[in-house]
Motif scaffolding. Structure first.
Motif, mmCIF file in Angstrom:
data_model
loop_
_atom_site.group_PDB
_atom_site.id
_atom_site.type_symbol
_atom_site.label_atom_id
_atom_site.label_comp_id
_atom_site.label_asym_id
_atom_site.label_seq_id
_atom_site.Cartn_x
_atom_site.Cartn_y
_atom_site.Cartn_z
ATOM 1 N N GLU A 45 36.865 61.649 7.258
ATOM 2 C CA GLU A 45 35.947 61.212 8.308
ATOM 3 C C GLU A 45 35.273 59.891 7.926
ATOM 4 O O GLU A 45 35.178 58.973 8.749
ATOM 5 N N LEU A 46 34.862 59.798 6.671
ATOM 6 C CA LEU A 46 34.210 58.560 6.215
ATOM 7 C C LEU A 46 35.180 57.383 6.281
ATOM 8 O O LEU A 46 34.802 56.271 6.657
ATOM 9 N N LEU A 47 36.444 57.647 5.944
ATOM 10 C CA LEU A 47 37.437 56.560 5.974
ATOM 11 C C LEU A 47 37.745 56.117 7.408
ATOM 12 O O LEU A 47 38.001 54.944 7.656
ATOM 13 N N GLN A 48 37.706 57.068 8.336
ATOM 14 C CA GLN A 48 37.893 56.694 9.746
ATOM 15 C C GLN A 48 36.746 55.811 10.207
ATOM 16 O O GLN A 48 36.951 54.843 10.945
ATOM 17 N N ARG A 49 35.536 56.131 9.744
ATOM 18 C CA ARG A 49 34.378 55.299 10.083
ATOM 19 C C ARG A 49 34.542 53.905 9.485
ATOM 20 O O ARG A 49 34.145 52.902 10.073
ATOM 21 N N GLU A 50 35.135 53.870 8.308
ATOM 22 C CA GLU A 50 35.377 52.582 7.643
ATOM 23 C C GLU A 50 36.319 51.701 8.464
ATOM 24 O O GLU A 50 36.137 50.493 8.545
ATOM 25 N N LYS A 51 37.337 52.330 9.055
ATOM 26 C CA LYS A 51 38.297 51.569 9.874
ATOM 27 C C LYS A 51 37.559 50.858 11.005
ATOM 28 O O LYS A 51 37.794 49.676 11.268
ATOM 29 N N GLU A 52 36.656 51.606 11.644
ATOM 30 C CA GLU A 52 35.891 51.007 12.751
ATOM 31 C C GLU A 52 34.972 49.905 12.234
ATOM 32 O O GLU A 52 34.803 48.876 12.873
ATOM 33 N N ARG A 53 34.416 50.147 11.076
ATOM 34 C CA ARG A 53 33.482 49.160 10.511
ATOM 35 C C ARG A 53 34.201 47.851 10.172
ATOM 36 O O ARG A 53 33.661 46.760 10.343
ATOM 37 N N MET A 54 35.428 47.978 9.697
ATOM 38 C CA MET A 54 36.212 46.779 9.380
ATOM 39 C C MET A 54 36.488 45.972 10.656
ATOM 40 O O MET A 54 36.454 44.746 10.640
ATOM 41 N N GLU A 63 15.753 58.301 2.854
ATOM 42 C CA GLU A 63 14.704 58.477 3.874
ATOM 43 C C GLU A 63 14.026 57.149 4.187
ATOM 44 O O GLU A 63 13.520 56.488 3.282
ATOM 45 N N GLY A 64 14.055 56.766 5.449
ATOM 46 C CA GLY A 64 13.417 55.515 5.881
ATOM 47 C C GLY A 64 14.253 54.278 5.641
ATOM 48 O O GLY A 64 13.816 53.179 5.974
ATOM 49 N N CYS A 65 15.454 54.428 5.082
ATOM 50 C CA CYS A 65 16.296 53.253 4.805
ATOM 51 C C CYS A 65 16.930 52.753 6.109
ATOM 52 O O CYS A 65 17.316 53.540 6.976
ATOM 53 N N HIS A 66 17.050 51.452 6.194
ATOM 54 C CA HIS A 66 17.618 50.840 7.401
ATOM 55 C C HIS A 66 19.101 51.172 7.565
ATOM 56 O O HIS A 66 19.619 51.218 8.682
ATOM 57 N N PHE A 67 19.793 51.410 6.435
ATOM 58 C CA PHE A 67 21.254 51.547 6.476
ATOM 59 C C PHE A 67 21.743 53.002 6.503
ATOM 60 O O PHE A 67 22.879 53.261 6.123
ATOM 61 N N THR A 68 20.907 53.928 6.946
ATOM 62 C CA THR A 68 21.281 55.356 6.852
ATOM 63 C C THR A 68 22.534 55.731 7.633
ATOM 64 O O THR A 68 23.159 56.735 7.335
ATOM 65 N N ARG A 69 22.895 54.953 8.656
ATOM 66 C CA ARG A 69 24.068 55.363 9.446
ATOM 67 C C ARG A 69 25.395 54.944 8.801
ATOM 68 O O ARG A 69 26.460 55.204 9.329
ATOM 69 N N PHE A 70 25.320 54.263 7.678
ATOM 70 C CA PHE A 70 26.551 53.814 7.030
ATOM 71 C C PHE A 70 27.058 54.828 5.997
ATOM 72 O O PHE A 70 26.363 55.772 5.644
ATOM 73 N N VAL A 71 28.268 54.567 5.525
ATOM 74 C CA VAL A 71 28.936 55.454 4.576
ATOM 75 C C VAL A 71 28.083 55.682 3.320
ATOM 76 O O VAL A 71 28.041 56.780 2.775
ATOM 77 N N CYS A 72 27.356 54.651 2.910
ATOM 78 C CA CYS A 72 26.583 54.733 1.662
ATOM 79 C C CYS A 72 25.647 55.945 1.637
ATOM 80 O O CYS A 72 25.455 56.557 0.586
ATOM 81 N N SER A 73 25.107 56.303 2.788
ATOM 82 C CA SER A 73 24.143 57.400 2.811
ATOM 83 C C SER A 73 24.818 58.771 2.675
ATOM 84 O O SER A 73 24.150 59.774 2.490
#
Lengths: 105, 401
Positions: B325-334, B256-266
């Motif tokens: 789904e998370l791995l597909q997001r990772e592909k885009e992030r790379m 909650e309130g973290c800057h990185f919430t849209r990333f896989v870590c969350s």
């Protein structure tokens, strides 16, 4: 502690980046290639030239505003003329009716 | 010289002659067999072929020279590992241990591992961790082995196995039930092999060849970029600027309130252990050894089976779909990382401190917490060298302790 493998990774990545450092700034060539279909023609070129180069037409703001103003003037003229035409048609019908009545009596 | 890759391809062919569907899972299972002390977990609902696949792989590699224990029946303490030699105790008064066949066998199978009793689980766990077993105060070292286990995660288990035990399995593959056409295919295969799929499976790799293959795979070199891809991928699933590894509050509350919430870590409650990196590297080496190359897309595909039993997710209705789904997001992030030239910038900053590049790096770090970690490390160095002040750092700006 800095890892040798990590540095190798960074160096390998960097070797594939065609970027330059100019002072404090980083610059690179995106290598954009403009295809024929993405070439554009100026509006005046389209109007006055016999042959144009691109599929897209680009207007300057001034030309676009001028064009919009002219379209507005033309719309108003059409509206005014269509009113006049209606009045003339009504007069023509009236005169025709008077003439027919006169001929019959 | 015989091409050892042919043995592996033949193993895959022979397995697929007898096993229907689940090609991707089978392929990953076979790749995973190509490194030392290979461990594989097969998860599937009842009657979908998890024991069959386990036995086919063991038969293909070890012929009849393998041992399978069953979690459902293995209830006597110690029998799985070793037992006391009673005559020695009676006549000489010495405790001699007779090590069980399961310990000595190069090929080991555990059917329904979720039903294994805690004593046996602890012994197997120790063997997977340290390559040795203990019984009656005596130790036996296990040589190179292959351990294949299976379980139905939806079965009510006798004992709940601890997560670190599952973490010792290199990969975990999930099997699907058969479609109508696949059922026909299975019937055909059963008829072809006279309803004896397992016993008809030939041994296609000799133990000596397997050891040689494993040596070759271990010696296969991956290029720095592939290694980097693996490390960054796993780190993306581990990283947390709020240190969830040591926090009693977990995502999503922690985020909650973290800057990185849209990333896989969350999306990750419990991050994967470092074994994920080790196993993914082994799989990448195996793939390169077998196919001649390993691409980043292959690593993304393989990562699914490496992570699935090692992490706990915020949304876990369908863990396979969620990881996909998370791995597909990772592909885009790379790809985003590539387009930002961030590793080039980091490389430059490693060589020379430049205020302008540092400003760019700070902007990138706000978009990438893995990159940010590396920048924090550089900032520490620059503070010591007096190039920047502590209150000017990105860490201080983001309010990260």
């Amino acid at each position: 502690m800095e890892s040798e493998y990590f540095r190798k990774f960074l160096e390998s990545k960097s070797s594939k980046v065609n970027a330059k450092i100019i002072g404090d700034l980083l610059a690179w060539d995106e290598g954009l290639q403009i295809s024929r279909s993405s070439k554009f023609t100026d509006f005046l070129e389209l109007v006055y030239a016999e042959k144009t180069t691109g599929d897209a037409i680009v207007l300057e703001r001034g030309t676009a505003l001028d064009l919009a103003e002219r379209i507005e003037w033309m719309e108003k003229s059409i509206e005014s003329l269509s009113k006049k035409v209606k009045v003339l048609v009504a007069i023509l019908i009236l005169v025709s009716l008077v003439a027919i009545w006169g001929w019959l009596t | 010289m015989t091409n050892k890759r042919e043995y592996v391809r033949t193993l895959q062919e022979e397995v697929m002659k007898r096993f229907v569907g689940n090609e991707e899972a089978t392929y990953i299972a076979i790749l995973n067999l190509l490194h030392k002390r290979s461990t594989l977990l097969i998860r599937a609902p009842r009657g979908t072929g998890k024991s069959t696949l386990m036995l086919l792989l063991l038969k293909g590699m070890f012929g009849d020279d393998f041992t399978v224990i069953s979690g459902a029946s293995e209830v006597k303490r110690g029998e799985v590992i070793g037992r006391l030699h009673i005559p020695s105790l009676e006549k000489e008064g010495t405790e001699k241990v007779l090590w069980a066949r399961f310990v000595q066998a190069h090929g080991k199978g555990i059917d329904e591992v979720n039903r294994l009793n805690p004593y046996t689980t602890a012994n197997v766990h120790h063997m997977m961790q340290f390559g040795e077993v203990w019984a009656y105060g005596q130790k036996s070292t296990a040589s190179d082995y292959t351990l294949i286990a299976n379980e139905n995660p939806n079965d009510l288990t006798t004992f709940i196995q601890p997560p670190p035990f599952y973490d010792r399995f290199d990969v975990c593959v999930y099997l699907n039930s058969l479609t109508v056409s696949q059922k026909f295919e299975l019937q055909e295969k059963n008829n072809r092999y006279e309803n004896d799929l397992i016993n008809s499976m030939p041994q296609v790799i000799k133990y000596e060849d397997l050891l040689e293959i494993r040596r070759e795979v271990e010696g296969t070199e991956l290029d720095p970029e592939t290694l980097g891809f693996i490390n960054i991928l796993v780190r993306d699933f581990q990283v947390c600027v709020r240190d969830k590894e040591h926090s009693s509050v977990l995502p999503p509350v922690l985020c909650e309130g973290c800057h990185f919430t849209r990333f896989v870590c969350s999306s990750v409650k419990e991050p994967p252990s470092e074994r994920a990196t080790v196993v993914l590297t082994q799989l990448a080496k195996a793939k390169k050894w077998l196919e001649g190359e390993v691409r980043n897309d292959d690593i993304i595909e393989m990562a699914k089976w490496v992570l699935v039993h090692r992490i706990s997710l915020v949304r876990n209705e369908n863990v396979i779909e969620e990881i996909d789904e998370l791995l597909q997001r990772e592909k885009e992030r790379m790809l985003e990382r590539e387009s930002r030239r961030q590793w080039f910038i980091l490389n430059e900053l490693y060589t020379n401190y430049s205020p302008g590049l540092y400003r760019t790096a700070r902007e990138i770090a706000v978009e990438d917490n893995v990159f940010a970690e590396e920048l924090y490390a550089l900032e520490e160095k620059w503070i010591k060298e007096g190039k920047i002040k502590k209150e000017e750092t990105l860490k201080a700006t983001l309010g990260i302790k």
